[in-house]
Design an enzyme around this catalytic site. Structure first.
Site, short mmCIF file in Angstrom:
data_model
loop_
_atom_site.label_atom_id
_atom_site.label_comp_id
_atom_site.label_asym_id
_atom_site.label_seq_id
_atom_site.Cartn_x
_atom_site.Cartn_y
_atom_site.Cartn_z
N HIS A 28 35.78 -10.65 11.37
CA HIS A 28 35.00 -11.78 11.61
C HIS A 28 33.85 -11.58 12.74
O HIS A 28 33.38 -10.37 13.20
CB HIS A 28 35.35 -13.65 12.39
CG HIS A 28 35.30 -13.10 13.97
ND1 HIS A 28 34.40 -13.04 14.91
CD2 HIS A 28 36.78 -12.01 14.62
CE1 HIS A 28 34.91 -12.34 16.05
NE2 HIS A 28 36.30 -12.00 15.92
N CYS A 29 33.13 -12.43 12.38
CA CYS A 29 31.24 -11.92 12.71
C CYS A 29 31.30 -13.07 14.13
O CYS A 29 31.65 -13.63 14.73
CB CYS A 29 30.34 -11.30 12.09
SG CYS A 29 29.73 -12.95 10.89
N MET A 30 29.55 -12.68 14.20
CA MET A 30 29.33 -14.13 15.33
C MET A 30 29.56 -15.41 15.19
O MET A 30 29.94 -15.83 15.93
CB MET A 30 28.08 -13.19 15.91
CG MET A 30 27.54 -12.51 16.60
SD MET A 30 27.70 -12.92 18.67
CE MET A 30 27.08 -14.22 18.75
N THR A 31 29.30 -15.77 13.69
CA THR A 31 30.12 -17.10 13.17
C THR A 31 30.40 -17.64 12.44
O THR A 31 30.93 -18.42 12.11
CB THR A 31 27.98 -17.64 12.57
OG1 THR A 31 27.36 -17.15 11.96
CG2 THR A 31 27.09 -17.57 13.87
N ARG A 32 30.75 -16.38 11.28
CA ARG A 32 31.94 -16.22 9.86
C ARG A 32 32.55 -15.98 9.81
O ARG A 32 33.53 -14.59 10.58
CB ARG A 32 30.74 -15.38 8.69
CG ARG A 32 29.51 -16.21 8.53
CD ARG A 32 28.37 -15.33 7.59
NE ARG A 32 27.57 -15.95 7.41
CZ ARG A 32 26.07 -15.49 6.10
NH1 ARG A 32 26.71 -14.44 6.36
NH2 ARG A 32 25.10 -15.36 6.70
#
Length: 569
Positions: A28-32
């Site tokens: 995952h990243c910041m939002t996804r």
């Protein structure tokens, strides 16, 4: 309760991406939530979009489900646990997924957009389908060697964003304590906490680089650690004494890439019996020597040039530079070229403590928000698109722009352009203040919109920095709204996108307009008939093809009727 909610979300997602057997990787990243998918045909896009927790989906090198900041960090571990367990725990979420995907309001087979004729308005589902098609075409265009390489470079830095954000906020808090003279004994401790990661960021970059390009991660980290080692101050290269950290993340990136190539060569040529001893030794030795006597100096010069160029550009042409950067950032995203900015951001943060580019680029999201609001007011009859905007707008204010871009502005065409105009003016405002001497920067990368406020830092007071960024946002919102409201649609587009009655729902030609109608007038207009309130039951129609009836015989004594035309009386 929160853990149960995150677990339920993960359980609802898993069957819609084809089950645990169809998932090859989970990150995952910041939002996804970023998933490696084995068989793309098993993924149910529309059912995923119908889940309340999902803000949108993006198909790239990985399948990305937009969950929003905070939520994604909590759902990802639950999702990974379900995948590791083979999906046995996902059964509880299948009912919820089926209900969301096949109910009356879902977007499965029963909830998909019905076939419409040319007079029907565009719906959110149709716009989403157009957005998905645009993304697919853009993905094919972006599959060039250079863009794929830039994407892999971005994958190196994305896992570092949470640490950058956390340390950046702590640094901002420490700055407040220092300026107000509060808790002076705590200031050195907070400084150490905030600076510890940045002092070793080169090691993490080297580790992730080796992992991304197929090498041994720890060997990449070991080579990159040479750059930050204090003993490099005793080494002279190109007639200059090196300094710890010289070259920064760019030097670490180059050193780790070199280490991966040397390691791969050793794996092919070194006998297996000696591989465990020879390969790591040769890899670290050769790449370390090249790093010390070449890469650190070259990367240091490049990093210095980047910082000098960014400072000069905003100091002398801030308004114009901000206008161009704010207006062109979203097209750069569409072309996949924005990923080249990530190492530049990190280099500026290393050198100056903040990146002056990110607040300007964040104005592109402000233009999107303003454009979405204008679309909302210009399409009062299109409930589908307005519902999409209402659900995606909070995420857009926090810097998560994908639902608005791919669900609203990009498929509509003109609103995407006018949104870029709003971003250009917002970026121009922030750039203008940079040119006037009030710099607004960010201590981390990743957040945007309102979420960037805690990370702001500049060369002036905190209040002035916050004011500059807030003013840029307001201008971006306003110009994006006005440009879209007045120039985002032509008359034909407005007629097509707003709800228009279907032919089978049109009123009959003999229907009366609303208002108070006399029963006698209505009866006369209908040609007689029984009246019920404002509705009538007309007399049976006359059969047109009925045979004519013979006239009835009149008594001889009956005079003929008067004929006004002949004058008979």
């Amino acid at each position: 309760m929160s853990d149960d909610k995150n677990r339920a979300t993960a359980a609802a997602l898993l069957p819609l991406v084809g089950g645990a057997a169809n998932v090859t990787s989970v990150t995952h990243c910041m939002t996804r939530l970023r998933l490696g998918i084995r068989d793309r045909s098993l993924v149910q896009d529309e059912a995923l979009k119908a889940l309340p927790a999902v803000l949108g989906v993006v198909e790239d090198d990985t399948y990305q489900i937009v969950l929003g900041p905070g939520t994604v960090a909590r759902v990802t571990p639950e999702f990974a646990a379900l995948v590791e367990a083979g999906g046995d725990a996902a059964g509880a979420g299948e009912a919820e997924a089926d209900e969301a995907g096949t109910g009356e309001t879902g977007t499965g087979e029963a909830g998909s957009a019905p076939a419409t004729d040319d007079s029907a308005p565009a719906t959110a589902d149709e716009l989403a389908a157009q957005g998905a098609a645009l993304k697919a075409r853009q993905k094919a265009r972006n599959a060039t060697p250079v863009k794929l390489f830039l994407r892999r470079i971005a994958n190196i830095f994305v896992p570092l964003i949470p640490a950058l954000i956390g340390c950046g906020i702590i640094a901002g808090l420490n700055g407040l304590l220092t300026n107000f003279g509060v808790l002076p004994a705590l200031v050195p401790a907070l400084a150490a906490i905030a600076s510890g990661f940045m002092s070793l960021i080169a090691v993490f970059v080297g580790h992730n680089t080796a992992k991304e390009f197929g090498g041994t991660p720890v060997l990449g980290g070991a080579v990159a650690a040479i750059i930050v080692y204090a003993g490099v101050a005793k080494v002279t290269a190109f007639g200059q004494q090196l300094s710890p950290g010289q070259g920064g993340v760019l030097g670490a990136l180059g050193a780790a890439l070199l280490a991966v190539q040397i390691e791969k060569w050793c794996r092919r040529h070194v006998p297996e019996a000696l591989d465990v001893l020879v390969t790591p030794t040769v890899t670290v030795l050769l790449s370390g020597l090249v790093t010390l006597f070449g890469l650190m100096f070259v990367a240091g010069e490049v990093a210095t040039a980047i910082g000098t160029c960014a400072t000069w550009l905003l100091a002398h042409g801030g308004a114009a530079a901000g206008f161009l950067l704010g207006g062109l950032f979203l097209p750069l995203v569409m072309l996949g070229l924005h990923q080249a900015l990530i190492p530049i951001h990190t280099t500026l943060i290393e050198q100056q403590g903040y990146t002056v580019l990110l607040p300007i680029l964040a104005m592109a999201g402000a233009g999107q928000v303003g454009a979405a609001l204008a679309v909302y007011f210009r399409l009062p009859g299109n409930r589908s698109i307005r519902t999409t905007i209402r659900s995606a707008l909070p995420a857009g204010l926090l810097g998560v722009g994908e639902p608005l871009i791919y669900g609203v502005s990009l498929p509509l065409g003109r609103p995407f352009v006018t949104a870029c105009v709003g971003g250009a003016f917002g970026g121009g405002v922030v750039g203008l203040f940079n040119q006037l001497g009030t710099t607004a920067g960010s201590t981390a990368i990743g957040p945007s919109g309102w979420a960037l406020f805690p990370l702001l830092k500049g060369n002036a007071s905190l209040g002035a920095t916050l004011l500059v960024y807030a003013l840029g946002l307001l201008v971006g919102y306003a110009v994006g709204f006005l440009a879209t409201y007045f120039f985002g649609f032509d008359k034909q587009a407005l007629a097509d996108l707003n709800d228009r009655p279907r032919p089978d729902a049109l009123p009959r030609p003999d229907a009366q307009p609303p208002g108070k109608v006399k029963k006698a007038d209505l009866k006369a207009a209908r040609g007689g008939g029984r009246t019920y309130g404002l509705r009538t039951r007309p007399r049976p129609p006359v059969r047109r093809h009925a045979p004519p009836r013979a006239p009835a015989a009149r008594p001889a004594s009956t005079p003929p009727p008067a004929d006004p035309a002949s004058g008979n009386r």
